[in-house]
Design an enzyme around this catalytic site. Sequence first.
Site, mmCIF file in Angstrom:
data_model
loop_
_atom_site.group_PDB
_atom_site.id
_atom_site.type_symbol
_atom_site.label_atom_id
_atom_site.label_comp_id
_atom_site.label_asym_id
_atom_site.label_seq_id
_atom_site.Cartn_x
_atom_site.Cartn_y
_atom_site.Cartn_z
ATOM 1 N N HIS A 259 28.146 -0.799 42.755
ATOM 2 C CA HIS A 259 27.396 0.258 42.078
ATOM 3 C C HIS A 259 27.085 -0.135 40.634
ATOM 4 C CE1 HIS A 259 28.054 3.597 45.107
ATOM 5 N NE2 HIS A 259 28.877 2.661 45.529
ATOM 6 N N ASP B 74 24.852 7.515 38.699
ATOM 7 C CA ASP B 74 25.078 7.205 40.105
ATOM 8 C C ASP B 74 25.324 8.509 40.855
ATOM 9 O OD1 ASP B 74 26.797 6.531 42.550
ATOM 10 O OD2 ASP B 74 26.313 4.518 41.828
#
Length: 358
Positions: A19, A128
């Site tokens: 990520h 995110d």
Amino acid sequence: MEHSDTPHILAIPFPAEGHIKPMFNLAKLLSHRGHRITFVNTHHNHNRLLQFTDLPSFHTQFPDFLFASITDGIPSDDPRKGALLNYLPMLITPSARSLVAKEFRELFLRLLEKNGDRWQQPSCIIVDGLMSTIVMGVAQEFRIPVIAFRTYSATCTWVTIFMSKLAQEGAQLLRSNQGLENLLRNCDFPYPGGMRDLIVEETLAMTQASAIILNTFEQLEPSIITKLATIFPKVYSIGPIHTLCKTMITTNSNSSPHKDGRLRKEDRSCITWLDHQKAKSVLYVSFGTVVKLSHEQLMEFWHGLVNSLKTFLLVLQKDLIIQKNVPIELEIGTKERGFLVNWHLKKRFWPILLWEGF
């Protein structure tokens, strides 16, 4: 004040390498286009990232790119050794997430106070999707737009949204209808309990975002991207982001700063071996940074790989192997037809024509 009207964007990744790297590349692209960036990592990953980043060279290329860090919610004296999966259960507890949200708010308030000659107050948050609840309270309080970023496919994003709504509404609906009580069970949902709860909560919060950025492109998933446009006011499918970085950002080939967001040293021992392989002959096998294998699972997979008689590059972190004893036939088979590395080499060294499959 010079550049006082330049947008100041906070970028907050989920604390996992798969990520962090896409978010880091997205932040570099935005910095390259003239936006000011504050990249917010956890303290642990912040230190790891800076260890493999040549900061003087990086800031020469990205002068308006700042690094900041907050807690990950785990006690500071915890060693956080091994694969992420070893301490992921601690990261996703409500108490840990509450601490992260608290420190993010404190960081945001400090950034508001730093509204000096060069830097505007934060004007946007790119987060995110798995960190949505961390920022939504602050964003709503200060009326800052939030843009969600999903590091994986549009299809996976749609599935998590559907799964989250089903978990919130569908299970209650089924349980309330006689004869349907056992149609949907907890074991029917993907992910283990704690991670599933996190995904459901964060995905539902993510749908409050003003827009979503997807690491995919329109031609690959047109129907799903259209579906997502019914949920988010704006959908930006700009992937693959690592390719955009390669084509849009010019780097100095004479320097060797690590600018791709990596958190560990790369193993380049396979380069010479790869140079001697035929085109489209090598299987690339990697379990990533999250998977934790039992000894039995690893041995079964490894035996199958060796017995396939295919040439292979096996990327296997040492700390993912629970037991280190490897049967002699696997050692011999790997030396004959394969190569084992602890962590993959940088993408610019990947000779794409070599790969038969992934």
